[in-house]
Design an enzyme around this catalytic site. Structure first.
Site, short mmCIF file in Angstrom:
data_model
loop_
_atom_site.label_atom_id
_atom_site.label_comp_id
_atom_site.label_asym_id
_atom_site.label_seq_id
_atom_site.Cartn_x
_atom_site.Cartn_y
_atom_site.Cartn_z
CE LYS A 186 -4.09 -2.06 0.13
NZ LYS A 186 -3.96 -3.52 0.17
C1 LIG Z 1 -5.22 -4.44 0.86
C2 LIG Z 1 -6.70 -4.37 0.95
C3 LIG Z 1 -7.41 -4.85 2.05
C4 LIG Z 1 -6.78 -5.64 3.14
O1 LIG Z 1 -5.71 -5.06 3.75
P1 LIG Z 1 -4.59 -5.99 4.46
O2 LIG Z 1 -3.81 -5.01 5.24
O3 LIG Z 1 -3.81 -6.64 3.38
O4 LIG Z 1 -5.32 -6.95 5.31
C5 LIG Z 1 -8.78 -4.65 2.10
N1 LIG Z 1 -9.42 -4.03 1.10
C6 LIG Z 1 -8.78 -3.57 0.01
C7 LIG Z 1 -9.55 -2.86 -1.05
C8 LIG Z 1 -7.41 -3.74 -0.11
O5 LIG Z 1 -6.77 -3.31 -1.20
#
Ligand SMILES: *Cc1c(COP(=O)(O)O)cnc(C)c1O
Length: 401
Positions: A186
């Protein structure tokens, strides 16, 4: 992956603060921690940056979504409208909540459309779990109007869009609650982590209790705290929070660089006749983590993806991606879990095996995305664009010929 691009001394310093005291736990141990409260500081940083009145850090973006759903009272048998284009975690969180996902169409915003939502509403619809895909906003005005008219909660899975705004207000603050992910991929990373934001003091209190077995975190004797509700352990650890804190401080720089790079890309690629882009609902508010091309049709998109691969350009063709588009989600369509879910017991209002998404397919089959890097030099970006322009022009020739 801008956060990982900039990982450095600042992160190491924050982590060392924690390692030097040995207090890995985010609550209590006041004397031993020598003033270091990384989870609290991380929350304050995200709160300040987004303008949210409240922020709660948790163990992941996935548990952040679960925390929001639970705090908003989503549970047994509630229908929750979700997009077919998202990371699969969104759907999993609905199922773990004991709720039932109902899919709606997306449009060229790459997010749920107001019309898609309207068409997916059932008598049991309690919430829309809106995902602001790939760093930019959905059509919030249109979607909020539908939610208001039909008395449905808006909850924002903003995992991919930290830093993005809509009409000057940060994403995640337009509905009841919003959540961010700080996983390795992210805009900011802390290894594994998530943050929930809201302006509602009741909801953040519920979220806090839920994320830590109902603990109220009042006083300094954890064993003697009252338990107003039950919860689970979605806590973030101090080491992860320390990294998140250092990363959050880099957000203004990350956004500035990404937006600068996006403007250069946009200016260059807009010169290619017939090439379209993601529809922006608030172009200036885009976090500019991704750049999106919409080719005229599936054949030209596939041709371009292949040529880009051969030219050494790393791009995503989400239409075929195993984790992001429903087309490949056989495990979701089969409801493959080691236990029987509420959704299976009560039944979904849609047959996922036969359900079609003509509008979403029409966008996804034409969509090519690539990451905008923070650390590009101008020469690197120019070299990439030269290749990209050549490949795209070539693919477009194929269409007109
Ligand atoms: C990455 C993501 C998640 C989950 O996040 P994690 O930290 O990997 O558990 C949930 N929703 C969306 C849209 C994502 O891109």
């Amino acid at each position: 992956m801008p956060g990982t691009e900039l990982f450095g001394d600042e992160e190491r310093k924050e982590v060392m603060d924690v390692l030097n005291t040995g207090v890995l736990f985010r609550y209590n141990h006041d004397a031993q921690r020598q003033g270091h409260w990384k989870a609290k500081d991380f929350e304050a940083a995200i709160s300040k940056f987004t303008g949210a009145k409240h922020a709660l850090a948790v163990s992941s973006g996935s548990t952040a979504v679960s925390t929001m759903l639970a705090a908003c009272g989503i549970g047994y048998g509630d229908h929750v409208i979700v997009p077919p284009f998202t990371f699969v975690a969104t759907i999993e969180a609905v199922l773990w909540a004991g709720a039932i996902p109902v899919f709606a169409e997306i449009d060229e915003t790459l997010c749920l459309s107001a019309e898609g939502i309207r068409n997916a509403i059932t008598p049991n619809t309690k919430a829309v779990l809106l995902v602001h895909m790939c760093g930019a906003s959905a059509d919030l005005d249109g979607i909020m109007a539908v939610c208001k008219e039909r008395n449905i909660l808006l909850i924002e899975d903003t995992a991919q869009a930290l830093g993005a705004t809509y009409k000057g207000k940060h994403l995640g603050l337009h509905g009841k609650m919003g959540s961010f992910s700080f996983d390795f991929f992210k805009i900011n990373t802390c290894g594994e982590g998530g943050v929930v934001i809201t302006d509602d003091p009741e909801l953040i209190r519920s979220a806090e209790y839920l994320s830590d077995h109902g603990h109220t975190h009042v006083g300094d004797n954890r064993g003697m705290e009252p338990h107003p509700i039950m919860g689970t352990n979605f806590r973030i650890g101090e080491i992860n929070a320390a990294i998140g804190l250092a990363q959050a401080r880099k957000l203004p720089y990350i956004l500035e660089q990404q937006r600068r790079h996006k403007a250069i890309i946009q200016e260059r690629l807009a010169k290619i006749p017939g090439l379209a882009f993601r529809k922006q609902c608030d172009d200036a508010g885009d976090s500019a983590t991704f750049f999106h091309l919409l080719l005229p049709d599936e054949a030209s998109a596939r041709g371009a993806v292949k040529a880009m691969g051969e030219a050494g350009l790393g791009v995503a063709y989400w239409y075929d991606n195993m984790y992001h588009y429903i087309k490949q989600w056989d495990h979701v369509k089969d409801m493959r879990m080691p236990f029987r879910t509420v959704a299976q017991e009560l039944g979904l209002p849609q047959d996922l095996h036969t359900l079609r998404f003509p509008k979403s397919d029409a966008v996804m089959s034409r969509l090519i995305s690539f990451n905008i890097r923070v650390t590009w030099t101008e020469a690197e970006l120019d070299a990439l664009l030269k290749k990209m322009e050549w490949v795209v022009r070539k693919a477009m020739e194929g269409v007109t010929a």
